[in-house]
Write a protein that holds these residues in place. Structure first.
Motif, short mmCIF file in Angstrom:
data_model
loop_
_atom_site.label_atom_id
_atom_site.label_comp_id
_atom_site.label_asym_id
_atom_site.label_seq_id
_atom_site.Cartn_x
_atom_site.Cartn_y
_atom_site.Cartn_z
N VAL A 48 24.57 -109.65 14.37
CA VAL A 48 24.97 -112.17 14.43
C VAL A 48 24.45 -112.54 14.41
CG1 VAL A 48 26.16 -113.68 12.88
CG2 VAL A 48 26.55 -111.64 11.92
N ALA A 49 25.22 -112.50 16.58
CA ALA A 49 25.09 -113.64 17.41
C ALA A 49 25.32 -113.02 18.41
CB ALA A 49 25.09 -114.92 16.78
N ALA A 50 24.67 -113.38 19.61
CA ALA A 50 26.30 -112.75 20.95
C ALA A 50 25.47 -113.94 21.48
CB ALA A 50 24.92 -111.88 21.11
N GLY A 56 26.01 -118.55 29.07
CA GLY A 56 25.55 -119.21 28.06
C GLY A 56 24.35 -118.59 26.84
N ASN A 57 23.53 -117.58 27.66
CA ASN A 57 22.17 -117.73 26.97
C ASN A 57 22.89 -117.28 26.04
OD1 ASN A 57 21.02 -117.68 29.08
ND2 ASN A 57 19.88 -116.26 28.96
N THR A 58 22.26 -117.69 24.80
CA THR A 58 22.23 -116.99 22.80
C THR A 58 21.64 -115.80 22.55
OG1 THR A 58 21.40 -119.23 22.21
CG2 THR A 58 23.96 -118.69 22.36
N TYR A 59 21.51 -115.29 21.01
CA TYR A 59 20.64 -114.36 21.04
C TYR A 59 21.38 -114.16 19.18
CZ TYR A 59 20.49 -113.31 26.15
OH TYR A 59 20.76 -113.08 27.40
N TYR A 60 20.74 -114.06 18.27
CA TYR A 60 20.65 -114.61 17.39
C TYR A 60 19.82 -113.16 15.94
CZ TYR A 60 22.38 -119.38 17.59
OH TYR A 60 23.20 -119.55 18.12
N SER A 61 20.37 -112.34 15.24
CA SER A 61 19.87 -111.72 14.13
C SER A 61 18.38 -113.00 13.44
CB SER A 61 20.62 -111.42 13.34
OG SER A 61 21.08 -112.14 12.42
N ASP A 62 17.46 -112.17 12.88
CA ASP A 62 16.16 -113.21 12.55
C ASP A 62 16.85 -114.36 11.30
OD1 ASP A 62 13.77 -111.58 13.10
OD2 ASP A 62 14.72 -112.39 14.10
N SER A 63 17.72 -112.65 10.14
CA SER A 63 18.86 -113.18 9.49
C SER A 63 19.91 -114.52 9.13
CB SER A 63 20.39 -112.33 8.22
OG SER A 63 20.68 -111.60 9.41
N VAL A 64 20.15 -114.51 10.25
CA VAL A 64 20.62 -116.48 10.46
C VAL A 64 20.28 -116.79 11.37
CG1 VAL A 64 22.73 -114.53 10.47
CG2 VAL A 64 22.43 -115.53 12.92
N LYS A 65 19.49 -117.45 12.39
CA LYS A 65 18.72 -117.82 13.02
C LYS A 65 18.81 -119.42 12.63
CE LYS A 65 15.92 -116.00 15.90
NZ LYS A 65 15.16 -115.22 16.64
N GLY A 66 18.52 -119.83 13.17
CA GLY A 66 18.73 -121.59 12.24
C GLY A 66 19.47 -121.77 11.33
N ARG A 67 20.42 -120.91 11.02
CA ARG A 67 21.54 -121.62 10.46
C ARG A 67 22.89 -121.34 11.36
NH1 ARG A 67 22.73 -118.76 6.29
NH2 ARG A 67 22.65 -116.16 7.18
N PHE A 68 23.29 -120.56 11.70
CA PHE A 68 24.38 -120.14 12.55
C PHE A 68 24.13 -120.18 14.17
CE2 PHE A 68 25.82 -116.03 10.08
CZ PHE A 68 25.60 -116.65 8.69
N THR A 69 25.52 -120.78 14.60
CA THR A 69 25.53 -121.46 16.17
C THR A 69 26.45 -120.68 16.52
OG1 THR A 69 23.98 -123.30 15.38
CG2 THR A 69 25.17 -122.80 17.86
N ILE A 70 26.71 -120.10 18.07
CA ILE A 70 26.92 -118.99 18.59
C ILE A 70 27.62 -119.94 19.59
CG2 ILE A 70 25.92 -117.89 20.36
CD1 ILE A 70 28.32 -115.42 19.89
N SER A 71 28.81 -120.02 20.00
CA SER A 71 29.15 -121.35 21.38
C SER A 71 30.31 -120.80 21.36
CB SER A 71 29.54 -122.65 21.01
OG SER A 71 30.25 -122.37 19.96
N ASN A 77 39.03 -119.28 26.47
CA ASN A 77 38.67 -117.21 25.97
C ASN A 77 38.02 -117.76 24.71
OD1 ASN A 77 39.08 -116.76 28.79
ND2 ASN A 77 41.06 -116.60 29.11
N THR A 78 37.83 -118.76 24.30
CA THR A 78 37.53 -118.34 22.83
C THR A 78 35.87 -118.47 22.45
OG1 THR A 78 39.46 -119.66 22.28
CG2 THR A 78 37.82 -119.24 20.48
N VAL A 79 35.21 -118.05 21.47
CA VAL A 79 34.02 -117.92 20.82
C VAL A 79 33.98 -117.72 19.48
CG1 VAL A 79 31.73 -116.48 20.42
CG2 VAL A 79 33.40 -116.37 21.94
N TYR A 80 32.89 -118.59 19.45
CA TYR A 80 32.87 -119.95 17.93
C TYR A 80 31.99 -118.71 17.22
CZ TYR A 80 36.42 -122.44 19.45
OH TYR A 80 37.37 -122.91 20.07
N LEU A 81 31.49 -119.12 15.77
CA LEU A 81 30.27 -118.86 15.03
C LEU A 81 30.38 -119.78 13.43
CD1 LEU A 81 28.05 -117.64 14.97
CD2 LEU A 81 29.45 -116.06 13.44
N GLN A 82 29.78 -121.04 14.52
CA GLN A 82 29.17 -121.86 13.49
C GLN A 82 28.84 -121.59 12.00
OE1 GLN A 82 30.62 -125.07 12.97
NE2 GLN A 82 29.87 -125.05 10.47
N MET A 83 28.65 -121.81 11.21
CA MET A 83 27.92 -120.94 9.75
C MET A 83 27.50 -122.00 9.12
SD MET A 83 29.76 -117.37 9.65
CE MET A 83 31.29 -117.48 8.53
#
Length: 125
Positions: A48-50, A56-71, A77-83
């Motif tokens: 999905v994302a990394a 902080g470089n980010t990477y996304y699958s094409d299926s979620v790019k523009g809709r999901f945000t990883i931070s 020590n926490t990672v988030y996925l805003q969907m």
């Protein structure tokens, strides 16, 4: 020992939003990157994302790019996925994963040694 604990999954209608969290404990200082994957019933685990732990470089699958945000929040020590703009095809168990330095393509599950238990996301139509 490293532990990853996901939270934030649930049931949401099409077009809705959810924020997943992944809290890491243990040898987090060794992390190079963290990723989110998902697995729907009868399907293979899907990238999905990394995000790189440093920089902080980010990477996304094409299926979620523009809709999901990883931070990330390094202090927590926490990672988030805003969907956002969720679709029924986003329904899956979502897993976070940590790469302790294996390297390689971010979308390859083998890069990640540590995995959380998963959190269910269900998007109703």
């Amino acid at each position: 020992q490293v532990q990853l604990v996901e939270s934030g999954g649930g049931l949401v209608q099409t077009g809705g939003s959810l924020r997943l969290s992944c809290a890491a404990s243990g040898r987090t200082f060794s992390f190079i990157a963290m990723g989110w994957f998902r697995q729907a019933p009868g399907k293979e685990r899907e990238f999905v994302a990394a995000i790189r732990w440093s920089g902080g470089n980010t990477y996304y699958s094409d299926s979620v790019k523009g809709r999901f945000t990883i931070s990330k929040d390094n202090a927590k020590n926490t990672v988030y996925l805003q969907m956002n703009s969720l679709k029924p095809e986003d329904t899956a168990v979502y897993f976070c994963a940590a790469d302790p330095g294996n390297g390689g393509f971010y979308a390859y599950p083998d890069r990640y040694d540590y995995w959380g238990q998963g959190t269910q996301v269900t998007v109703s139509s």
